[in-house]
Structures are given as C-alpha cells and as structure tokens.
Design a protein around this motif. Structure first.
Motif, PDB file in Angstrom:
ATOM      1  N   VAL A  50     -86.298 -49.097 -51.631  1.00  0.00           N
ATOM      2  CA  VAL A  50     -86.783 -50.172 -52.501  1.00  0.00           C
ATOM      3  C   VAL A  50     -87.658 -51.142 -51.723  1.00  0.00           C
ATOM      4  CG1 VAL A  50     -86.060 -52.123 -53.938  1.00  0.00           C
ATOM      5  CG2 VAL A  50     -84.804 -49.957 -54.041  1.00  0.00           C
ATOM      6  N   SER A  51     -87.229 -51.528 -50.527  1.00  0.00           N
ATOM      7  CA  SER A  51     -88.009 -52.476 -49.742  1.00  0.00           C
ATOM      8  C   SER A  51     -89.346 -51.890 -49.319  1.00  0.00           C
ATOM      9  CB  SER A  51     -87.213 -52.909 -48.502  1.00  0.00           C
ATOM     10  OG  SER A  51     -86.953 -51.798 -47.661  1.00  0.00           O
ATOM     11  N   GLY A  52     -89.372 -50.563 -49.073  1.00  0.00           N
ATOM     12  CA  GLY A  52     -90.642 -49.934 -48.715  1.00  0.00           C
ATOM     13  C   GLY A  52     -91.650 -50.029 -49.846  1.00  0.00           C
ATOM     14  N   PHE A  53     -91.223 -49.746 -51.082  1.00  0.00           N
ATOM     15  CA  PHE A  53     -92.124 -49.880 -52.229  1.00  0.00           C
ATOM     16  C   PHE A  53     -92.560 -51.333 -52.414  1.00  0.00           C
ATOM     17  CE2 PHE A  53     -90.755 -45.675 -53.590  1.00  0.00           C
ATOM     18  CZ  PHE A  53     -91.909 -45.180 -54.179  1.00  0.00           C
ATOM     19  N   TRP A  54     -91.630 -52.261 -52.208  1.00  0.00           N
ATOM     20  CA  TRP A  54     -91.976 -53.679 -52.371  1.00  0.00           C
ATOM     21  C   TRP A  54     -92.974 -54.122 -51.305  1.00  0.00           C
ATOM     22  CZ3 TRP A  54     -90.999 -57.895 -49.105  1.00  0.00           C
ATOM     23  CH2 TRP A  54     -91.294 -59.142 -49.648  1.00  0.00           C
ATOM     24  N   ALA A  55     -92.760 -53.698 -50.056  1.00  0.00           N
ATOM     25  CA  ALA A  55     -93.651 -54.107 -48.968  1.00  0.00           C
ATOM     26  C   ALA A  55     -95.049 -53.524 -49.123  1.00  0.00           C
ATOM     27  CB  ALA A  55     -93.055 -53.672 -47.619  1.00  0.00           C
ATOM     28  N   LEU A  56     -95.151 -52.343 -49.749  1.00  0.00           N
ATOM     29  CA  LEU A  56     -96.455 -51.704 -49.914  1.00  0.00           C
ATOM     30  C   LEU A  56     -97.121 -52.062 -51.236  1.00  0.00           C
ATOM     31  CD1 LEU A  56     -95.626 -48.171 -48.475  1.00  0.00           C
ATOM     32  CD2 LEU A  56     -96.844 -50.042 -47.363  1.00  0.00           C
ATOM     33  N   GLY A  57     -96.577 -53.024 -51.928  1.00  0.00           N
ATOM     34  CA  GLY A  57     -97.241 -53.547 -53.119  1.00  0.00           C
ATOM     35  C   GLY A  57     -97.073 -52.704 -54.367  1.00  0.00           C
ATOM     36  N   PHE A  58     -95.952 -51.981 -54.500  1.00  0.00           N
ATOM     37  CA  PHE A  58     -95.731 -51.181 -55.702  1.00  0.00           C
ATOM     38  C   PHE A  58     -95.538 -52.104 -56.901  1.00  0.00           C
ATOM     39  CE2 PHE A  58     -92.915 -49.086 -58.722  1.00  0.00           C
ATOM     40  CZ  PHE A  58     -93.589 -47.894 -58.929  1.00  0.00           C
ATOM     41  N   SER A  59     -96.193 -51.743 -58.001  1.00  0.00           N
ATOM     42  CA  SER A  59     -96.111 -52.592 -59.186  1.00  0.00           C
ATOM     43  C   SER A  59     -96.306 -51.743 -60.436  1.00  0.00           C
ATOM     44  CB  SER A  59     -97.171 -53.694 -59.137  1.00  0.00           C
ATOM     45  OG  SER A  59     -97.233 -54.403 -60.355  1.00  0.00           O
ATOM     46  N   PHE A  60     -95.315 -51.777 -61.346  1.00  0.00           N
ATOM     47  CA  PHE A  60     -95.463 -51.092 -62.622  1.00  0.00           C
ATOM     48  C   PHE A  60     -96.555 -51.742 -63.471  1.00  0.00           C
ATOM     49  CE2 PHE A  60     -91.086 -49.753 -61.601  1.00  0.00           C
ATOM     50  CZ  PHE A  60     -91.229 -48.386 -61.811  1.00  0.00           C
ATOM     51  N   ALA A  61     -96.735 -53.039 -63.300  1.00  0.00           N
ATOM     52  CA  ALA A  61     -97.774 -53.726 -64.067  1.00  0.00           C
ATOM     53  C   ALA A  61     -99.162 -53.226 -63.680  1.00  0.00           C
ATOM     54  CB  ALA A  61     -97.670 -55.237 -63.840  1.00  0.00           C
ATOM     55  N   ARG A  62     -99.391 -53.009 -62.379  1.00  0.00           N
ATOM     56  CA  ARG A  62    -100.685 -52.486 -61.940  1.00  0.00           C
ATOM     57  C   ARG A  62    -100.916 -51.075 -62.444  1.00  0.00           C
ATOM     58  NH1 ARG A  62    -100.861 -53.483 -55.602  1.00  0.00           N
ATOM     59  NH2 ARG A  62    -102.844 -52.393 -55.890  1.00  0.00           N
ATOM     60  N   ILE A  63     -99.834 -50.277 -62.500  1.00  0.00           N
ATOM     61  CA  ILE A  63     -99.979 -48.920 -63.023  1.00  0.00           C
ATOM     62  C   ILE A  63    -100.327 -48.961 -64.517  1.00  0.00           C
ATOM     63  CG2 ILE A  63     -98.746 -46.770 -63.498  1.00  0.00           C
ATOM     64  CD1 ILE A  63     -97.151 -47.214 -60.952  1.00  0.00           C
ATOM     65  N   ALA A  64     -99.594 -49.781 -65.250  1.00  0.00           N
ATOM     66  CA  ALA A  64     -99.859 -49.877 -66.685  1.00  0.00           C
ATOM     67  C   ALA A  64    -101.253 -50.431 -66.952  1.00  0.00           C
ATOM     68  CB  ALA A  64     -98.796 -50.766 -67.348  1.00  0.00           C
ATOM     69  N   GLY A  65    -101.685 -51.386 -66.123  1.00  0.00           N
ATOM     70  CA  GLY A  65    -103.012 -51.953 -66.314  1.00  0.00           C
ATOM     71  C   GLY A  65    -104.132 -50.991 -65.986  1.00  0.00           C
ATOM     72  N   GLY A  66    -103.854 -49.999 -65.137  1.00  0.00           N
ATOM     73  CA  GLY A  66    -104.893 -49.049 -64.756  1.00  0.00           C
ATOM     74  C   GLY A  66    -104.910 -47.779 -65.564  1.00  0.00           C
ATOM     75  N   LEU A  67    -103.954 -47.615 -66.492  1.00  0.00           N
ATOM     76  CA  LEU A  67    -103.926 -46.395 -67.285  1.00  0.00           C
ATOM     77  C   LEU A  67    -105.152 -46.254 -68.174  1.00  0.00           C
ATOM     78  CD1 LEU A  67    -100.160 -46.177 -68.352  1.00  0.00           C
ATOM     79  CD2 LEU A  67    -101.365 -44.776 -66.677  1.00  0.00           C
ATOM     80  N   ASP A  68    -105.663 -47.380 -68.675  1.00  0.00           N
ATOM     81  CA  ASP A  68    -106.853 -47.294 -69.516  1.00  0.00           C
ATOM     82  C   ASP A  68    -108.054 -46.794 -68.725  1.00  0.00           C
ATOM     83  OD1 ASP A  68    -106.826 -49.559 -67.968  1.00  0.00           O
ATOM     84  OD2 ASP A  68    -107.946 -50.785 -69.401  1.00  0.00           O
ATOM     85  N   LYS A  69    -108.146 -47.189 -67.433  1.00  0.00           N
ATOM     86  CA  LYS A  69    -109.226 -46.683 -66.604  1.00  0.00           C
ATOM     87  C   LYS A  69    -109.068 -45.187 -66.337  1.00  0.00           C
ATOM     88  CE  LYS A  69    -109.978 -51.068 -64.195  1.00  0.00           C
ATOM     89  NZ  LYS A  69    -110.019 -51.767 -62.870  1.00  0.00           N
ATOM     90  N   LEU A  70    -107.812 -44.747 -66.171  1.00  0.00           N
ATOM     91  CA  LEU A  70    -107.564 -43.322 -65.964  1.00  0.00           C
ATOM     92  C   LEU A  70    -108.002 -42.524 -67.182  1.00  0.00           C
ATOM     93  CD1 LEU A  70    -106.325 -41.203 -64.072  1.00  0.00           C
ATOM     94  CD2 LEU A  70    -104.128 -41.590 -65.192  1.00  0.00           C
ATOM     95  N   VAL A  71    -107.682 -43.027 -68.367  1.00  0.00           N
ATOM     96  CA  VAL A  71    -108.114 -42.356 -69.595  1.00  0.00           C
ATOM     97  C   VAL A  71    -109.635 -42.375 -69.699  1.00  0.00           C
ATOM     98  CG1 VAL A  71    -108.013 -42.450 -72.116  1.00  0.00           C
ATOM     99  CG2 VAL A  71    -105.953 -42.884 -70.773  1.00  0.00           C
ATOM    100  N   GLU A  72    -110.241 -43.480 -69.255  1.00  0.00           N
ATOM    101  CA  GLU A  72    -111.698 -43.575 -69.309  1.00  0.00           C
ATOM    102  C   GLU A  72    -112.345 -42.554 -68.369  1.00  0.00           C
ATOM    103  OE1 GLU A  72    -115.177 -47.019 -68.742  1.00  0.00           O
ATOM    104  OE2 GLU A  72    -113.056 -47.445 -68.306  1.00  0.00           O
ATOM    105  N   PHE A  73    -111.809 -42.406 -67.162  1.00  0.00           N
ATOM    106  CA  PHE A  73    -112.329 -41.412 -66.234  1.00  0.00           C
ATOM    107  C   PHE A  73    -112.167 -39.995 -66.792  1.00  0.00           C
ATOM    108  CE2 PHE A  73    -111.563 -44.475 -62.536  1.00  0.00           C
ATOM    109  CZ  PHE A  73    -112.903 -44.831 -62.489  1.00  0.00           C
ATOM    110  N   ALA A  74    -111.008 -39.745 -67.412  1.00  0.00           N
ATOM    111  CA  ALA A  74    -110.788 -38.429 -68.006  1.00  0.00           C
ATOM    112  C   ALA A  74    -111.810 -38.146 -69.103  1.00  0.00           C
ATOM    113  CB  ALA A  74    -109.371 -38.335 -68.560  1.00  0.00           C
TER     114      ALA A  74
END
Length: 293
Positions: A50-74
C-alpha cells in the motif's frame, strides 16, 4: 446397525486423537509465536504494498479522469490503416527485419551459451571455483536489460539491425547459460552412470548419457525465447537497433494513430503465429522425449 457402528468408530477415533494429544502435547499445541510471526510478515508486506502505491502517486481519480482520453485514443486508432501500399510494404519489410533480429540473436546466444551451460553445471564440472565464477559471470551479463545492451552496441557498431542482433544475443547469452546449466543439473544420473559402467569416459557420459536428456529441454527453452525476443526486438528498434520498432516510435511521435494501430496489429498477429508454432514444436519435442523415456 450401521449408524451405531459409525458412532462407535467416531468415538474410537476421537479417543485415539485424545491419546495422541496426551502423549505428544508439543505437536498439538498451538505455536503462537510462529503464528504471530506469520501474521506480522503478511501485515508488513501488505503495508509495503500500500505504501509503495501511495509513494508512487497511485490514484483512482487520475485513472478515472484519464479514461476519456483512452477512449479518445482508441477512436483515433480505428480503423487500422497503413496509409498506402508502399507504406504497407515498408512496414512488412521492417517486421521481417524484426523477426530476423529475434531469430539470429536467439540462435547466436543459444550456440554460444550451450558449452557454457555444461561448464557451469555442478554435475559436469566439479570444480567449485570454475562453475561459481561462470555462474556469476552469466549473472552479470543477464543482469543488464536488452534495451541497455542495444544502446551499448549502437555506440559500438552503429545504428541498424546488426546492433539489435548483438543486443538480443548478449542478453540471452546470460539467460541461456543459467537455464542450460540448471537443466543439466536436474537431469537423472542413472543414464550417465550406465555409460560409465560400460567403460565410457567423461565425454561419452556427457554425449550419450546427459545430452539426450537435456537436449529437448534446451530446444524448448530456445523456442520460447524466440517468441519472447520478437517482442523485445520491437522495443529495441525504438532506440535505433532496426526493425519495426523505429516505425512504431515515429508514427506515435507524428500522432498517426491509425498507422500505430496497424503496426501493433501486425506485431500481435506475428507473435500469436510464432507462439502457436513454437508451442506445437515444444509439445512435440518434449512429448516425444517423454514417450521415448
């Protein structure tokens, strides 16, 4: 009658279990220190995860915010297209170059590592200093990633597929040497002892007792690495070691997403075909070896 007999058996079994517990209490006693240590180790590993993901900036919000760009690239990648027939031929030649890099690099590494696998095996060379030094040398070679080897060889021999072949061969040399030596050490000694009992020398023992057992395993490993190196040869092309990777990198930089998806599709189909063919060959070789044994 049957129920009564079952109950009697259960009572006898419980009595026997209680007797064993009374005679050997240390076996049936709960080892709380060991159990607590296991729980503590699992907790520490979970905390590090858990601390490794936290230290490396893991964020579900960033993933959710970037899904629209992923769909756009597709959407940009559809439909896959090379653009023109001439470009398609260029990509096809680059893909053939990638396959050649993977094949020649894998075969060169296997040929060079084959004798070192025997020298690094404990059951072939009893000299502990020799096989220890060879093992550590192979570890050093395989410890450097193929992409780093590609950058090194590009500075030595220049840009192009020759540097890619040398990079794959160098990286796989260390890996094959380790795998071959471990396969040789795992072989059954009875065949070697049988050759020795008939008066065969050391070379005869290796040739007729050890090699027939280890050769199918070695061929299987080489076939698997050829399929894996097809993907690796694509990556090293990005740094200028030839192949389709260079075209893939250029099209990504130019935002030609339809070309990118076409190149990715070509690579996926090629790897799938190689995986299917090499898998059938591995099964045939190992299956025949098991039947013969």
């Amino acid at each position: 009658m049957s129920a009564t007999r079952t109950q009697r058996f259960e009572a006898e079994a419980l009595a026997g279990l209680r007797g064993l517990a009374a005679r050997h209490p240390s076996i049936f006693r709960v080892n709380w220190p060991r159990r607590l240590l296991s729980v503590a180790i699992v907790a520490v590993l979970a905390g590090l995860f858990v601390s490794g993901f936290w230290a490396l900036g893991f964020s579900f919000a960033r993933i959710a915010g970037g899904l629209d760009k992923l769909v756009e690239f597709a959407g940009f990648m559809l439909p896959p297209s090379p653009g023109s027939y001439a470009t398609f031929l260029t990509y096809l030649m680059a893909l053939a170059q990638t396959l050649a890099i993977a094949f020649l690099g894998t075969l060169t590494a296997a040929i060079l590592a084959f004798p070192f696998g025997f020298l690094a095996a404990k059951n072939v060379i009893p000299n502990v200093f020799l096989h220890f030094s060879l093992r550590r040398g192979l570890d050093v070679v395989r410890g450097v990633d193929v992409l780093i080897w590609a950058l090194i060889w590009i500075n030595v021999v220049g840009l192009g597929p020759f540097a890619g072949i040398l990079a794959v061969a160098t990286s796989n040399f260390g890996e094959f040497g380790k795998l071959f030596s471990e396969a040789i050490e795992a072989m059954d000694k009875k065949a070697v002892e049988g050759v020795a009992s008939t008066g065969g020398g050391k070379l005869h023992q290796v040739r007729f007792g050890l090699l027939p057992q280890v050769f199918p395993v070695i061929v299987s490993q080489v076939l698997y690495y050829f399929e894996s190196n097809t993907r690796s040869a694509t990556i090293i092309g990005v740094v200028g070691a030839g192949g389709v990777g260079l075209h893939l990198y250029e099209q990504i930089r130019m935002l030609e997403w339809q070309h990118v998806s076409f190149l990715v599709l070509m690579i996926l189909l090629t790897v799938a075909v190689i995986d299917f063919v090499s898998g059938r060959l591995r099964f045939a070789i190992i299956g025949n070896a098991k039947i013969a044994a």
